[in-house]
Design a protein around this motif. Structure first.
Motif, PDB file in Angstrom:
ATOM      1  N   UNK A 226       0.834  -1.205   0.000  1.00 33.29           N
ATOM      2  CA  UNK A 226       0.000   0.000   0.000  1.00 33.29           C
ATOM      3  C   UNK A 226       0.870   1.257   0.000  1.00 33.29           C
ATOM      4  N   UNK A 227       1.927   1.254   0.794  1.00 37.39           N
ATOM      5  CA  UNK A 227       2.813   2.416   0.865  1.00 37.39           C
ATOM      6  C   UNK A 227       3.446   2.708  -0.501  1.00 37.39           C
ATOM      7  N   UNK A 228       3.828   1.648  -1.197  1.00 34.87           N
ATOM      8  CA  UNK A 228       4.427   1.812  -2.528  1.00 34.87           C
ATOM      9  C   UNK A 228       3.416   2.391  -3.513  1.00 34.87           C
ATOM     10  N   UNK A 229       2.188   1.916  -3.464  1.00 35.79           N
ATOM     11  CA  UNK A 229       1.175   2.376  -4.407  1.00 35.79           C
ATOM     12  C   UNK A 229       0.776   3.822  -4.128  1.00 35.79           C
ATOM     13  N   UNK A 230       0.814   4.224  -2.878  1.00 32.41           N
ATOM     14  CA  UNK A 230       0.496   5.618  -2.537  1.00 32.41           C
ATOM     15  C   UNK A 230       1.530   6.563  -3.133  1.00 32.41           C
ATOM     16  N   UNK A 231       2.769   6.105  -3.239  1.00 36.87           N
ATOM     17  CA  UNK A 231       3.804   6.940  -3.842  1.00 36.87           C
ATOM     18  C   UNK A 231       3.514   7.239  -5.316  1.00 36.87           C
ATOM     19  N   UNK A 232       2.666   6.418  -5.918  1.00 33.66           N
ATOM     20  CA  UNK A 232       2.323   6.628  -7.316  1.00 33.66           C
ATOM     21  C   UNK A 232       1.072   7.452  -7.541  1.00 33.66           C
ATOM     22  N   UNK A 268       0.894  17.952   4.075  1.00 31.56           N
ATOM     23  CA  UNK A 268      -0.350  18.089   3.323  1.00 31.56           C
ATOM     24  C   UNK A 268      -0.324  17.253   2.051  1.00 31.56           C
ATOM     25  N   UNK A 269       0.777  17.335   1.322  1.00 30.56           N
ATOM     26  CA  UNK A 269       0.873  16.611   0.048  1.00 30.56           C
ATOM     27  C   UNK A 269       0.865  15.104   0.286  1.00 30.56           C
ATOM     28  N   UNK A 270       1.665  14.654   1.261  1.00 27.87           N
ATOM     29  CA  UNK A 270       1.749  13.218   1.511  1.00 27.87           C
ATOM     30  C   UNK A 270       0.439  12.663   2.073  1.00 27.87           C
ATOM     31  N   UNK A 271      -0.170  13.402   3.006  1.00 29.95           N
ATOM     32  CA  UNK A 271      -1.432  12.942   3.590  1.00 29.95           C
ATOM     33  C   UNK A 271      -2.543  12.912   2.541  1.00 29.95           C
ATOM     34  N   UNK A 272      -2.537  13.896   1.640  1.00 34.02           N
ATOM     35  CA  UNK A 272      -3.549  13.942   0.580  1.00 34.02           C
ATOM     36  C   UNK A 272      -3.419  12.730  -0.341  1.00 34.02           C
ATOM     37  N   UNK A 273      -2.187  12.348  -0.636  1.00 34.07           N
ATOM     38  CA  UNK A 273      -1.955  11.157  -1.447  1.00 34.07           C
ATOM     39  C   UNK A 273      -2.585   9.918  -0.806  1.00 34.07           C
ATOM     40  N   UNK A 274      -2.309   9.765   0.489  1.00 35.89           N
ATOM     41  CA  UNK A 274      -2.820   8.588   1.194  1.00 35.89           C
ATOM     42  C   UNK A 274      -4.344   8.612   1.264  1.00 35.89           C
ATOM     43  N   UNK A 275      -4.917   9.783   1.533  1.00 35.68           N
ATOM     44  CA  UNK A 275      -6.376   9.886   1.614  1.00 35.68           C
ATOM     45  C   UNK A 275      -7.010   9.567   0.264  1.00 35.68           C
ATOM     46  N   UNK A 276      -6.396  10.045  -0.808  1.00 34.62           N
ATOM     47  CA  UNK A 276      -6.922   9.760  -2.145  1.00 34.62           C
ATOM     48  C   UNK A 276      -6.945   8.254  -2.400  1.00 34.62           C
ATOM     49  N   UNK A 277      -5.866   7.570  -2.021  1.00 34.31           N
ATOM     50  CA  UNK A 277      -5.800   6.127  -2.269  1.00 34.31           C
ATOM     51  C   UNK A 277      -6.819   5.383  -1.419  1.00 34.31           C
ATOM     52  N   UNK A 278      -6.995   5.808  -0.164  1.00 35.29           N
ATOM     53  CA  UNK A 278      -7.989   5.173   0.710  1.00 35.29           C
ATOM     54  C   UNK A 278      -9.381   5.311   0.113  1.00 35.29           C
ATOM     55  N   UNK A 279      -9.612   6.453  -0.585  1.00 33.04           N
ATOM     56  CA  UNK A 279     -10.901   6.670  -1.242  1.00 33.04           C
ATOM     57  C   UNK A 279     -10.902   6.143  -2.682  1.00 33.04           C
ATOM     58  N   UNK A 280      -9.922   5.284  -2.964  1.00 32.36           N
ATOM     59  CA  UNK A 280      -9.847   4.556  -4.233  1.00 32.36           C
ATOM     60  C   UNK A 280      -9.668   5.480  -5.433  1.00 32.36           C
TER      61      UNK A 280
END
Length: 326
Positions: A226-232, A268-280
């Protein structure tokens, strides 16, 4: 099944597992997952009885992470967290006894009850993921995450976290009371727990902690995927500019004495990435910025004395800055 669908399925399993124990805290569960997926530290502020400790414990079990809990008190020493050198009298030499910080997920319970030197002992751990004991440096396990809790109303026997330490926390989430329907479900759940009996014939009433399952729904391999995919996850230049504008507005606002550091923009940027992925989603949207701004920025700013005297609040000033974004 694609890697993305497997990763989303893992997230859903974790949320479902946590939801069996912790009722009506979807937003704070999301914040814990964001912190976990981005390697950022999280400060949870809320009144007693809002399941902060229960939540962190449940997440650790669900993802099969090494977990340590430290109850902070006024008489604690830094060595109680980090570890210390101990004399082996039989060999006439010292050996290192590692403290509870050597774990994947450290719960710093009621962190504001500890003296400043103990709070400061966590700074190196949180920033550099290493510990210095005596003359030796020790790397902390990977991943390493600090989730701290504090009570916002108690003042007796507490020490406010210094700005330097607050800035180390990627997010600070403020918990409120559950909704009426959720609180009713909590009461109903408790009524149905029954007793926990032991081999000697004794028994105690069960609590929500007894609901935490020992089996995990995933492991480090799933977490790293999951961490790797969030980086993308795609972050547009416009979104980055909005994050930058928001952070810089906190430094130019005459109502703010101390604005947010560059860490706020990164968070902000990193957290937004993770939130976006959690929301698919494979990309961030303005909703991510607006949803996370308070948790990421608010604990990093200080209003002037004049602004406080005039009745302004940090939330109000931050909201004005958000409304001014182009």
């Amino acid at each position: 099944m694609s890697d993305k669908s497997e990763a989303i399925d893992f997230i859903q399993r974790v949320r479902s597992q946590v939801g069996k124990v912790v009722i009506g805290q979807d937003e704070v569960v999301e914040r814990v997952l964001i912190a976990l997926f981005t390697g950022g530290h999280l400060l949870l502020e809320g009144l007693p009885g809002l399941a902060k400790t229960l939540l962190v414990n449940t997440v650790a079990k669900a993802v099969d992470l090494e977990f340590s809990r430290v109850q902070f008190t006024i008489d604690m020493l830094p060595s109680d967290i980090l570890g210390s050198e101990i004399l082996d009298q039989s060999k006439g030499s010292f050996y290192v006894n590692k403290g509870p910080v050597f774990t994947n997920l450290l719960l710093a319970d009621e962190i504001n009850r500890a003296a400043p030197k103990v709070q400061g002992a966590l700074l190196e751990c949180m920033q550099e993921r290493k510990v210095t004991i005596g003359k030796e440096n020790f790397k902390l396990p990977s991943p390493f995450l600090v989730i701290a809790t504090q009570n916002p109303v108690e003042q007796s026997g507490t020490f406010e976290l210094p700005e330097a330490q607050l800035d180390r926390f990627m997010m600070m989430h403020r918990l409120g009371y559950p909704k009426e329907a959720d609180e009713f479900n909590i009461l109903t759940q408790q009524l149905g727990l029954g007793l926990s009996k032991n081999d000697k014939g004794g028994a105690v009433p069960q609590s929500a902690f007894d609901l935490i399952e020992d089996k995990s729904v995933g492991g480090l391999e799933d977490l790293v995927k999951v961490m790797e995919m969030i980086q993308g996850v795609h972050v547009s230049e416009v979104f980055t500019q909005h994050c930058l504008q928001l952070v810089r507005k906190t430094r130019d606002n005459p109502l703010i004495e101390m604005g947010a550091s560059p860490r706020a923009g990164l968070a902000l940027v990193q957290a937004a990435r993770a939130r976006a992925f959690i929301h698919e989603r494979d990309y961030v949207i303005p909703e991510d910025l607006f949803a996370l701004a308070e948790d990421v920025v608010l604990h990093r700013i200080r209003l002037t004395y004049e602004a406080l005297a005039e009745g302004h609040s940090g939330r109000e000033v931050l909201q004005q800055s958000l409304n001014q974004l182009g």
